[in-house]
Motif scaffolding. Structure first.
Motif, mmCIF file in Angstrom:
data_model
loop_
_atom_site.group_PDB
_atom_site.id
_atom_site.type_symbol
_atom_site.label_atom_id
_atom_site.label_comp_id
_atom_site.label_asym_id
_atom_site.label_seq_id
_atom_site.Cartn_x
_atom_site.Cartn_y
_atom_site.Cartn_z
ATOM 1 N N ARG A 8 0.800 -1.219 0.000
ATOM 2 C CA ARG A 8 0.000 0.000 0.000
ATOM 3 C C ARG A 8 0.841 1.282 0.000
ATOM 4 O O ARG A 8 0.298 2.359 -0.116
ATOM 5 C CB ARG A 8 -0.908 0.026 1.240
ATOM 6 N N THR A 9 2.179 1.160 0.160
ATOM 7 C CA THR A 9 2.995 2.346 0.371
ATOM 8 C C THR A 9 2.796 3.396 -0.712
ATOM 9 O O THR A 9 2.740 4.585 -0.431
ATOM 10 C CB THR A 9 4.479 1.952 0.464
ATOM 11 N N ALA A 10 2.699 2.984 -1.979
ATOM 12 C CA ALA A 10 2.612 3.946 -3.077
ATOM 13 C C ALA A 10 1.178 4.341 -3.392
ATOM 14 O O ALA A 10 0.947 5.104 -4.316
ATOM 15 C CB ALA A 10 3.281 3.376 -4.322
ATOM 16 N N THR A 11 0.200 3.817 -2.638
ATOM 17 C CA THR A 11 -1.194 4.073 -2.943
ATOM 18 C C THR A 11 -1.623 5.439 -2.441
ATOM 19 O O THR A 11 -1.468 5.761 -1.262
ATOM 20 C CB THR A 11 -2.092 2.986 -2.303
ATOM 21 N N VAL A 12 -2.167 6.267 -3.331
ATOM 22 C CA VAL A 12 -2.763 7.543 -2.952
ATOM 23 C C VAL A 12 -4.243 7.461 -3.322
ATOM 24 O O VAL A 12 -4.587 7.300 -4.487
ATOM 25 C CB VAL A 12 -2.086 8.722 -3.668
ATOM 26 N N VAL A 13 -5.102 7.536 -2.311
ATOM 27 C CA VAL A 13 -6.532 7.370 -2.530
ATOM 28 C C VAL A 13 -7.148 8.709 -2.902
ATOM 29 O O VAL A 13 -6.995 9.701 -2.177
ATOM 30 C CB VAL A 13 -7.218 6.792 -1.274
ATOM 31 N N ALA A 14 -7.837 8.732 -4.037
ATOM 32 C CA ALA A 14 -8.543 9.930 -4.509
ATOM 33 C C ALA A 14 -7.624 11.147 -4.596
ATOM 34 O O ALA A 14 -8.051 12.273 -4.386
ATOM 35 C CB ALA A 14 -9.752 10.229 -3.621
ATOM 36 N N GLU A 81 -11.860 5.550 -4.279
ATOM 37 C CA GLU A 81 -11.245 5.445 -5.597
ATOM 38 C C GLU A 81 -11.118 3.969 -5.939
ATOM 39 O O GLU A 81 -10.518 3.197 -5.175
ATOM 40 C CB GLU A 81 -9.876 6.116 -5.638
ATOM 41 N N ASP A 82 -11.677 3.590 -7.089
ATOM 42 C CA ASP A 82 -11.676 2.196 -7.516
ATOM 43 C C ASP A 82 -12.263 1.332 -6.397
ATOM 44 O O ASP A 82 -13.381 1.564 -5.974
ATOM 45 C CB ASP A 82 -10.267 1.752 -7.906
#
Length: 318
Positions: A8-14, A81-82
């Motif tokens: 999840r480190t690179a995940t930016v939500v919305a 997001e998604d």
């Protein structure tokens, strides 16, 4: 847990919340430390698990909580997001009252009294907003990392909170809450009332002073807090202390010593460095002005599902 954090480190939500590391889990899913690229500060986010009707119902309840108080942790935003749906709230890094009692055993009377005062102040604000928490227990009583200073308690996890005496959020004969902390009438499926939270405060208080969970608690021992605990644990809600303010008044009349309690350390430590790519840096710079149409589409889809779930839960027909 660490492998999940890596994914999840690179995940930016919305375009807003960069997930950093997992710091806990709850009934709705996992809890993560995140960086809010809009406000440029670290926050906690709940990441919803499987989006079934029950989870979405809890999401609808919790995201609607807007109680602002020094002793309450309520959501201050949400995003989708998604397949990711998250609730954002303040990051509280000192663990919980459950951690404190598990590690140190019974708390001294002064520390227990201070924590109870803060809990009752928070509940007074919650009840004043027309809500019943319905799951007051040590694990949901979060602590700021105050080190050697006095502890600072904040009530968290409003996933099963409900408006006072609201039939739409109560299932009979099902009981909503945690065994051992629920008031007898709550366990029987009664409508939400503030006195149910106050009974739970009594159970929490007894756990603080004895170190024992409700399943092992017996009579209230001789203790400076005994007059308060006895009034909170009355089985008949009509005879129980009626309000958090009334409980506060009684608590403040008790001759309690100064707190001597254990320190509350930072249990999370420094945040891990985010793995940032040129694309993520560009998204950060544009977070305040860019419109993420994909994120909006996900929001519209989520709202549609939530409305459908509410129709099912409340018996509405389109």
């Amino acid at each position: 847990m660490r492998s999940g954090a890596t994914r999840r480190t690179a995940t930016v939500v919305a375009g807003r919340y960069r997930l950093l590391d997992q710091v806990g889990s709850g009934g709705m899913g996992s809890v993560w430390r995140a960086y809010d690229v809009r406000t440029r500060r670290h926050v906690a986010v709940k990441v919803l698990g499987q989006h079934g009707a029950a989870v979405l119902a809890r999401f609808v309840r919790e995201q609607a909580i807007r109680v602002r108080h020094p002793h309450v942790v309520a959501p201050h935003g949400w995003a989708a997001e998604d397949d990711l749906v998250v609730l954002a709230m303040d990051l509280v890094s000192g663990g919980s009252v459950a951690d404190l009692v598990r590690e140190h055993g019974p708390l001294d009377a002064g520390t227990a009294g201070l924590l109870l005062e803060q809990l009752l102040l928070g509940l007074a604000a919650v009840h004043g907003a027309g809500l019943v928490h319905r799951d007051v227990k040590p694990a949901n009583l979060l602590l700021e990392a105050t080190g050697d200073g006095p502890p600072h308690l904040r009530i968290g996890d409003f996933g099963v909170a409900a408006p006072v005496a609201d039939r739409r959020f109560t299932t009979v004969p099902g009981a909503i809450g945690t065994d051992g902390y629920m008031a007898p009438e709550q366990a029987r499926g009664a409508l939400p009332e503030p006195t149910q939270d106050l009974y739970a405060v009594g159970r929490v208080a007894l756990q603080m002073v004895t170190g024992l969970p409700p399943s092992r608690q017996r009579e209230v021992p001789s203790h400076p807090l005994r007059p308060l605990v006895e009034r909170l644990l009355v089985e008949d809600p009509a005879q129980r202390l009626a309000t958090a303010d009334a409980a506060l008044r009684l608590l403040r009349r008790l001759p309690l010593p100064a707190p001597e309690g254990p320190r509350v350390p930072d249990r999370l430590g420094p945040p891990p460095p985010a793995r940032r790519t040129p694309r993520s840096r560009a998204r950060d710079r544009g977070a305040d002005r860019a419109v993420d149409w994909g994120g909006w589409a996900a929001v519209v889809g989520l709202v549609t599902v939530v409305v459908a779930c509410l129709c099912l839960l409340l018996g509405w027909r389109p």
